[in-house]
Design a protein around this motif. Sequence first.
Motif, short mmCIF file in Angstrom:
data_model
loop_
_atom_site.label_atom_id
_atom_site.label_comp_id
_atom_site.label_asym_id
_atom_site.label_seq_id
_atom_site.Cartn_x
_atom_site.Cartn_y
_atom_site.Cartn_z
N GLN B 33 0.76 -1.11 -0.01
CA GLN B 33 -0.02 -0.06 -0.01
C GLN B 33 1.04 1.36 0.08
O GLN B 33 2.04 1.02 0.56
N TYR B 35 0.58 5.21 1.04
CA TYR B 35 -0.08 6.41 1.83
C TYR B 35 0.44 7.49 1.78
O TYR B 35 1.82 7.80 1.35
N GLN B 37 0.75 11.37 3.73
CA GLN B 37 0.69 12.15 5.13
C GLN B 37 1.17 13.42 5.04
O GLN B 37 2.27 13.89 4.64
N GLY B 40 0.86 17.00 10.77
CA GLY B 40 -0.21 16.88 11.54
C GLY B 40 -1.41 16.22 11.33
O GLY B 40 -2.47 16.21 12.17
N GLU B 41 -1.21 15.32 10.40
CA GLU B 41 -2.36 14.60 9.97
C GLU B 41 -1.91 13.07 10.12
O GLU B 41 -0.74 12.83 10.15
N GLY B 42 -2.81 11.94 9.88
CA GLY B 42 -2.64 10.76 9.62
C GLY B 42 -2.44 10.31 8.13
O GLY B 42 -2.76 10.97 7.41
N PRO B 43 -1.88 9.19 8.11
CA PRO B 43 -1.61 8.78 6.62
C PRO B 43 -3.21 8.35 5.88
O PRO B 43 -3.84 8.02 6.52
N LEU B 45 -4.65 6.60 2.68
CA LEU B 45 -4.29 5.42 1.88
C LEU B 45 -4.64 5.95 0.32
O LEU B 45 -5.57 6.68 0.14
N LEU B 86 4.40 13.51 2.80
CA LEU B 86 5.36 12.37 3.07
C LEU B 86 4.66 11.27 2.57
O LEU B 86 3.45 10.80 2.63
N LEU B 88 4.46 7.26 2.09
CA LEU B 88 4.92 5.80 2.75
C LEU B 88 4.43 4.84 1.95
O LEU B 88 3.15 4.84 1.66
N LEU B 99 0.81 -3.54 9.95
CA LEU B 99 1.24 -3.05 8.72
C LEU B 99 3.00 -2.55 9.05
O LEU B 99 2.94 -2.24 9.96
N PHE B 101 6.01 -0.36 7.73
CA PHE B 101 6.02 1.05 7.00
C PHE B 101 7.60 1.15 6.67
O PHE B 101 8.43 0.87 7.63
N GLY B 102 7.74 1.85 5.48
CA GLY B 102 9.06 2.32 5.27
C GLY B 102 9.01 3.54 5.89
O GLY B 102 7.97 4.18 6.34
N LYS B 103 10.16 4.40 5.95
CA LYS B 103 10.38 5.46 6.54
C LYS B 103 9.99 6.78 5.79
O LYS B 103 9.69 7.75 6.28
#
Lengths: 112, 111
Positions: B33, B35, B37, B40-43, B45, B86, B88, B99, B101-103
Amino acid sequence: NAGVMQNPRHLVRRRGQEARLRCSPMKGHSHVYWYRQLPEEGLKFMVYLQKENIIDESGMPKERFSAEFPKEGPSILRIQQVVRGDSAAYFCASSPLGETQYFGPGTRLLVL
Amino acid sequence: TQLLEQSPQFLSIQEGENLTVYCNSSSVFSSLQWYRQEPGEGPVLLVTVVTGGEVKKLKRLTFQFGDARKDSSLHITAAQPGDTGLYLCAAPNQAGTALIFGKGTTLSVSS
């Protein structure tokens, strides 16, 4: 259909206090996941819960951290006796059947 | 240990340029997947790819899953300032309980 909700969005605690982070999954979702994001690091899995059950807590620190997802109400991530190293963004995600995960906006915890 | 390596780590480009970011692993994944981001927010999809060699397009974004299901790329055509964020990549762990995650790749598009 509201998304995943987390509160508070920001939380400031002094060392030694307790932090309680809440997550309400999307309607119809029975699977909840908690992740932690530190600066310069990716999201790290902490715990996976279904209603009243912890399925996988392999990412949870052994001490001071606990999580629950009761039959009624939100999922709670609890951090006791916080230390400065606990400062991070904590994200909750939910999914309907353990498939695609939808993330909330996160709680930013700052420990002074 | 399953790891996802993303590159580049940072990318700063001008509006209108094209770019590609990569997500690589030595492990085979059942799905992957992407994502996005914002601060200040979430990832959020963007896409899930499942089949080796699969290509999915989402407006100016093109996602590809490697034939061996070990790597993926995200190509953005004619980048816009609104693409800043960002990016991801993530994949299920072996148990299917979380999950990995990559950096991430931090993209900045200036006008």
